[in-house]
Design an enzyme around this catalytic site. Structure first.
Site, mmCIF file in Angstrom:
data_model
loop_
_atom_site.group_PDB
_atom_site.id
_atom_site.type_symbol
_atom_site.label_atom_id
_atom_site.label_comp_id
_atom_site.label_asym_id
_atom_site.label_seq_id
_atom_site.Cartn_x
_atom_site.Cartn_y
_atom_site.Cartn_z
ATOM 1 N N ARG A 71 0.970 -1.307 -0.109
ATOM 2 C CA ARG A 71 -0.008 -0.144 0.027
ATOM 3 C C ARG A 71 0.945 1.404 -0.095
ATOM 4 N NH1 ARG A 71 -3.865 -0.074 5.170
ATOM 5 N NH2 ARG A 71 -5.034 -1.753 3.985
ATOM 6 N N ARG A 140 -1.721 6.389 9.370
ATOM 7 C CA ARG A 140 -1.857 5.962 8.389
ATOM 8 C C ARG A 140 -2.134 7.040 6.899
ATOM 9 N NH1 ARG A 140 -3.929 0.725 8.379
ATOM 10 N NH2 ARG A 140 -3.146 -0.325 9.899
ATOM 11 N N LYS A 204 -3.878 1.155 14.952
ATOM 12 C CA LYS A 204 -3.783 1.962 13.846
ATOM 13 C C LYS A 204 -4.608 3.580 14.116
ATOM 14 C CE LYS A 204 -6.077 -0.640 11.217
ATOM 15 N NZ LYS A 204 -6.925 -1.360 10.294
ATOM 16 N N LYS A 206 -5.818 7.346 12.151
ATOM 17 C CA LYS A 206 -6.393 7.677 10.872
ATOM 18 C C LYS A 206 -6.715 9.319 10.786
ATOM 19 C CE LYS A 206 -7.457 3.296 9.137
ATOM 20 N NZ LYS A 206 -8.460 2.473 8.346
ATOM 21 N N CYS A 427 -15.247 -2.773 -0.180
ATOM 22 C CA CYS A 427 -13.869 -3.353 0.163
ATOM 23 C C CYS A 427 -13.446 -4.246 -0.748
ATOM 24 C CB CYS A 427 -13.732 -3.683 1.616
ATOM 25 S SG CYS A 427 -14.326 -5.243 2.002
ATOM 26 N N CYS A 433 -7.895 -10.673 0.996
ATOM 27 C CA CYS A 433 -8.184 -10.352 2.393
ATOM 28 C C CYS A 433 -8.267 -11.451 3.463
ATOM 29 C CB CYS A 433 -9.374 -9.342 2.527
ATOM 30 S SG CYS A 433 -9.400 -8.931 4.286
ATOM 31 N N CYS A 472 -16.369 -8.009 5.810
ATOM 32 C CA CYS A 472 -16.797 -8.305 7.220
ATOM 33 C C CYS A 472 -16.815 -7.046 7.994
ATOM 34 C CB CYS A 472 -15.343 -8.907 7.752
ATOM 35 S SG CYS A 472 -13.824 -7.837 8.017
ATOM 36 N N CYS A 476 -14.011 -1.586 6.045
ATOM 37 C CA CYS A 476 -13.086 -0.768 4.958
ATOM 38 C C CYS A 476 -13.486 0.011 4.138
ATOM 39 C CB CYS A 476 -12.098 -1.871 4.678
ATOM 40 S SG CYS A 476 -10.974 -2.696 5.742
HETATM 41 FE FE1 SRM Z 1 -9.094 -1.732 6.356
HETATM 42 C C1 SRM Z 1 -7.618 -4.435 7.812
HETATM 43 C C2 SRM Z 1 -8.114 -3.218 3.408
HETATM 44 C C3 SRM Z 1 -9.669 1.271 4.671
HETATM 45 C C4 SRM Z 1 -10.842 -0.696 9.066
HETATM 46 N N1 SRM Z 1 -8.040 -3.583 5.589
HETATM 47 C C5 SRM Z 1 -7.354 -4.500 6.720
HETATM 48 C C6 SRM Z 1 -6.861 -5.494 5.693
HETATM 49 C C7 SRM Z 1 -5.395 -5.071 5.799
HETATM 50 C C8 SRM Z 1 -6.967 -7.120 6.289
HETATM 51 C C9 SRM Z 1 -6.146 -7.573 7.226
HETATM 52 O O1 SRM Z 1 -5.819 -6.972 8.353
HETATM 53 O O2 SRM Z 1 -5.585 -8.574 7.011
HETATM 54 C C10 SRM Z 1 -7.464 -5.353 4.525
HETATM 55 C C11 SRM Z 1 -6.552 -5.705 3.171
HETATM 56 C C12 SRM Z 1 -7.364 -6.362 2.046
HETATM 57 C C13 SRM Z 1 -6.772 -6.465 0.846
HETATM 58 O O3 SRM Z 1 -6.458 -7.742 0.314
HETATM 59 O O4 SRM Z 1 -6.203 -5.510 0.078
HETATM 60 C C14 SRM Z 1 -7.781 -3.741 4.503
HETATM 61 N N2 SRM Z 1 -8.817 -0.951 4.480
HETATM 62 C C15 SRM Z 1 -8.584 -1.893 3.173
HETATM 63 C C16 SRM Z 1 -8.752 -0.988 2.102
HETATM 64 C C17 SRM Z 1 -7.802 -1.502 1.033
HETATM 65 C C18 SRM Z 1 -10.177 -1.338 1.638
HETATM 66 C C19 SRM Z 1 -10.612 -0.807 0.148
HETATM 67 O O5 SRM Z 1 -11.472 -1.757 -0.556
HETATM 68 O O6 SRM Z 1 -10.162 0.187 -0.226
HETATM 69 C C20 SRM Z 1 -8.597 0.254 2.734
HETATM 70 C C21 SRM Z 1 -7.009 0.722 2.641
HETATM 71 C C22 SRM Z 1 -6.765 2.065 3.102
HETATM 72 C C23 SRM Z 1 -5.685 2.782 3.042
HETATM 73 O O7 SRM Z 1 -5.157 2.986 1.814
HETATM 74 O O8 SRM Z 1 -4.886 3.033 3.878
HETATM 75 C C24 SRM Z 1 -9.132 0.193 3.993
HETATM 76 N N3 SRM Z 1 -10.085 0.067 6.722
HETATM 77 C C25 SRM Z 1 -10.051 1.072 6.022
HETATM 78 C C26 SRM Z 1 -11.208 1.648 6.568
HETATM 79 C C27 SRM Z 1 -11.859 3.110 5.913
HETATM 80 C C28 SRM Z 1 -11.207 4.205 6.368
HETATM 81 O O9 SRM Z 1 -9.946 4.060 6.824
HETATM 82 O O10 SRM Z 1 -11.641 5.335 6.013
HETATM 83 C C29 SRM Z 1 -11.561 1.278 7.740
HETATM 84 C C30 SRM Z 1 -12.412 1.915 8.808
HETATM 85 C C31 SRM Z 1 -12.160 2.848 9.495
HETATM 86 C C32 SRM Z 1 -11.366 2.599 10.701
HETATM 87 O O11 SRM Z 1 -10.440 2.371 10.781
HETATM 88 O O12 SRM Z 1 -12.110 2.640 11.889
HETATM 89 C C33 SRM Z 1 -10.651 0.062 7.937
HETATM 90 N N4 SRM Z 1 -9.081 -2.471 8.245
HETATM 91 C C34 SRM Z 1 -10.134 -1.945 9.075
HETATM 92 C C35 SRM Z 1 -10.063 -2.677 10.347
HETATM 93 C C36 SRM Z 1 -10.697 -2.592 11.665
HETATM 94 C C37 SRM Z 1 -10.131 -1.577 12.510
HETATM 95 C C38 SRM Z 1 -10.790 -1.414 13.908
HETATM 96 O O13 SRM Z 1 -10.848 -0.431 14.562
HETATM 97 O O14 SRM Z 1 -11.146 -2.486 14.272
HETATM 98 C C39 SRM Z 1 -9.112 -3.932 9.842
HETATM 99 C C40 SRM Z 1 -8.803 -5.060 10.805
HETATM 100 C C41 SRM Z 1 -7.744 -4.552 12.025
HETATM 101 O O15 SRM Z 1 -7.304 -3.558 11.693
HETATM 102 O O16 SRM Z 1 -7.668 -5.319 12.794
HETATM 103 C C42 SRM Z 1 -8.855 -3.608 8.584
HETATM 104 FE FE1 SF4 Z 2 -10.961 -7.242 4.754
HETATM 105 FE FE2 SF4 Z 2 -12.939 -6.900 6.145
HETATM 106 FE FE3 SF4 Z 2 -11.558 -4.709 5.363
HETATM 107 FE FE4 SF4 Z 2 -13.173 -6.070 3.666
HETATM 108 S S1 SF4 Z 2 -13.730 -5.017 5.676
HETATM 109 S S2 SF4 Z 2 -11.021 -5.477 3.178
HETATM 110 S S3 SF4 Z 2 -13.329 -8.185 4.377
HETATM 111 S S4 SF4 Z 2 -10.716 -6.530 6.537
#
Ligand code: SRM
Ligand code: SF4
Length: 568
Positions: A71, A140, A204, A206, A427, A433, A472, A476
């Site tokens: 990323r 991030r 993390k 943001k 997402c 993922c 899930c 995201c």
């Molecule tokens: Fe996310 C984890 C993809 C934005 C909340 N996110 C992941 C992981 C890395 C899975 C993992 O931990 O193994 C995913 C990788 C998937 C893949 O195969 O590429 C993933 N997140 C993404 C992306 C690529 C989604 C998308 O389709 O665009 C976004 C990348 C953002 C970036 O460029 O930095 C992405 N993730 C978000 C957002 C939206 C935002 O930030 O505006 C959220 C919700 C906002 C937040 O953080 O509260 C988000 N991602 C999570 C979480 C839950 C965090 C939590 O507080 O519980 C996880 C899981 C974790 O951190 O344990 C996670």
């Molecule tokens: Fe993966 Fe869940 Fe984030 Fe979708 S919402 S990219 S399934 S961690």
């Protein structure tokens, strides 16, 4: 992984070095050592495996098809045409021949194998783009309003976001040593890490920068938000600061929930970095380091109380928050097609389903954008809604760009038959993922197509209903801010959430749990019928569902709605 082990991996990592070099050099496996799988996140990469072939490989007694997602750290999602061409070459040479625009204005490369990881990182850095801190318990990629209309204010906002991103980078040289062969500095491992300390943040973190009237970054979903306040001449005066937003939750765990941010108040522009530092270090010191699921800043606010946390931030920053000043938000979506900026340059916003750019039969999008990059003199801007802006185009260049766009069908998203399909987000989910419980990106086109006849039946094809799908509950695609959202529970099964607004100011609520597509469509159809018959003028679908009592605010303990008048 337990909080304790993540905390000790960080502390024992020799400032994020761990044994990454040894892991990378091991020819026996395509995987990293376990601790290094945690540490590589801070370098902007995740170890994954191709879940489509996981079972088959298990049957064949092969190790999983390990691969890496990388990323970028691209604050505000701005890249030059030269950088675009280099990133495109990386995707084609090392990745799975696609560029993926994320919901936080970054690119993701998928499918990079371990022995090519270093070369890939070097190629990305050769484009003058790094991946440091794109993942991990640090700040991030910083989101910035992609607002194409207010050109000078956008430029100022972007500059502030870029310096905030730089300022909050980890201080370690590990990234440069491991990936770019920089000589190891004497005494490294004892580098000063003034903002993060040796254990970095509990979780993390943001930051988003918004510019009303657009909330295209969903600023209230960020741990820390800066809402731009302009003076009478349109110059950036300062920011209203928001604290404690976040989306992530866990199914069946009421101690976790999405939360919108609180408004702390106005600060002058000059106080930006002091406030950002104070917020980050407050979270570093007060955040929960024993329970990882409760470690985000939103829980720090709920556990310690808003007043305590705000007072601590003011003390550390030497700043007192003033009464808020920002204008109201009107929308959190993008404006598709051509718009003219205040400087007379033109911007073309392309709706790209789930942000994926690839060459598919009849839709050579990757190739077309390469052609555009070769002739484009402006920049590319990713939006926080997974879309792309070909930005800063001179009026006499529009026709050339249009010709390429139309030839490759790059505007297919803009011409989608429903407004819902144009604005929808999903997402990544499967197959990369590791946390996905259900499909999201790959399901979005099918699900939009299933909704189309229903919407058309009730004359709602142009109703701007906001759909978001996540595989899930981590959220995201920021699904809890969707008027309609599907949140994955199991293959083919989703929680149906309803009732957010168009401004990113109200969370949706659970309407039906763990249901399949036929039940989702059956649940939505009568609601579409009622909405078509009884909505008041421009009333949004989510607003309608609330007014008519179909849904109420969700039962989370805090911050489910930001009153519209807040910025008035
Ligand atoms: Fe996310 C984890 C993809 C934005 C909340 N996110 C992941 C992981 C890395 C899975 C993992 O931990 O193994 C995913 C990788 C998937 C893949 O195969 O590429 C993933 N997140 C993404 C992306 C690529 C989604 C998308 O389709 O665009 C976004 C990348 C953002 C970036 O460029 O930095 C992405 N993730 C978000 C957002 C939206 C935002 O930030 O505006 C959220 C919700 C906002 C937040 O953080 O509260 C988000 N991602 C999570 C979480 C839950 C965090 C939590 O507080 O519980 C996880 C899981 C974790 O951190 O344990 C996670
Ligand atoms: Fe993966 Fe869940 Fe984030 Fe979708 S919402 S990219 S399934 S961690």
């Amino acid at each position: 992984m337990s909080t304790h082990s993540v905390e000790s991996i960080k502390a024992d990592s020799n400032r994020l070095r761990g044994s990454l070099l040894e892991s990378l050099a091991d020819p026996v496996t395509g995987a990293l050592r376990e601790d290094d799988q945690t540490l590589i996140k801070y370098h902007g990469s995740y170890q994954q495996d191709d879940r489509d072939v996981r079972e088959e490989r298990r049957r064949q007694k092969l190790e999983p098809a390990y691969q890496f997602m990388i990323r970028t750290r691209t604050p505000g999602g701005v890249v030059s045409p030269e950088q675009w061409l280099k990133l495109d070459a990386v995707a084609t040479r090392y990745g799975n021949h696609s560029l993926r625009i994320t919901t936080r204005q970054a690119f993701q490369f998928h499918g990079v194998i371990k022995r090519e990881l270093k070369a890939t990182m070097q190629a990305i850095n050769a484009a003058l783009i790094d991946t440091l801190a794109a993942c991990g318990d640090v700040n991030r990629n910083v989101l910035v309003a992609a607002n194409p209309l207010l050109s000078s204010a956008h430029a100022a906002l972007y500059a502030d976001a870029a310096r905030t991103s730089e300022h909050l980078l980890p201080n370690t040289r590990a990234y440069y040593e491991i990936w770019l062969d920089e000589a190891r500095v004497a005494g490294s491992g004892a580098e000063d890490e003034p903002i993060y300390g040796e254990r970095y943040l509990p979780r993390k973190f943001k930051i988003g920068f918004a510019l009303p009237p657009l909330n295209d970054v969903d600023v209230y979903a960020n741990d820390l938000g800066f809402i731009g306040v302009l003076d009478a001449d349109g110059d950036l005066l300062g920011y209203d600061v928001t604290l404690g937003g976040g989306m992530g939750a866990t199914h069946g765990d009421a101690g976790t929930y999405p939360r919108l941010a609180n408004m702390a108040g106005f600060i002058p522009r000059a106080a930006l970095l002091d406030v950002a530092t104070a917020v980050v270090t407050t979270q570093r010191d007060l955040g929960n380091r024993t329970l990882r699921k409760r470690a985000r800043f939103k829980y720090t606010l709920d556990d310690h109380g808003l007043d305590t946390v705000v007072a601590e931030i003011e003390r550390r920053a030497g700043v007192a928050f003033q009464p808020r000043r920002s204008r109201p938000f009107e929308h959190n979506g993008d404006r598709y097609g051509w718009t003219e900026g205040s400087d007379g340059r033109w911007h073309l916003t392309l709706s790209l389903p789930a942000g994926r750019i690839a060459d598919l039969p009849g839709a050579p999008h990757l190739t077309a954008l390469r052609e555009i990059a070769r002739i484009h003199a402006g920049e590319f801007r990713m939006t926080g809604n997974q879309n792309l802006i070909v930005a800063g185009v001179a009026a006499d260049q529009r026709a050339r760009i249009d010709a390429i766009v139309q030839q490759a069908g790059l505007d297919a998203g803009n011409r989608a038959p429903t407004a819902l399909a144009r604005a929808a987000m999903a997402c990544v989910a499967l197959p990369t993922c590791g946390l996905a419980m259900a499909e999201a990106e790959r399901y979005l086109p099918d699900f939009s197509a299933r909704l189309q006849p229903l919407l058309e039946r009730y004359g709602l094809a142009e109703a701007p209903i906001l759909l978001r799908i996540s595989g899930c509950p981590n959220g995201c695609s920021r699904p809890y801010l969707g008027e309609i959202a599907l949140v994955g529970k199991a293959p083919g099964r989703y929680n149906l959430m309803l009732g957010a607004d168009h401004r990113g100011q109200r969370l949706n609520t659970l309407y039906r749990e763990n249901i399949t597509e036929p039940d989702i469509l059956a649940a939505l159809e009568p609601l579409f019928a009622r909405y078509a018959a009884d909505r008041i003028r421009d009333e949004g679908f989510g607003d309608f569902l609330h007014r008519t009592g179909v849904v109420a605010l969700p039962p989370y303990p805090t911050h489910r709605e930001i009153p519209v008048e807040l910025h008035a």
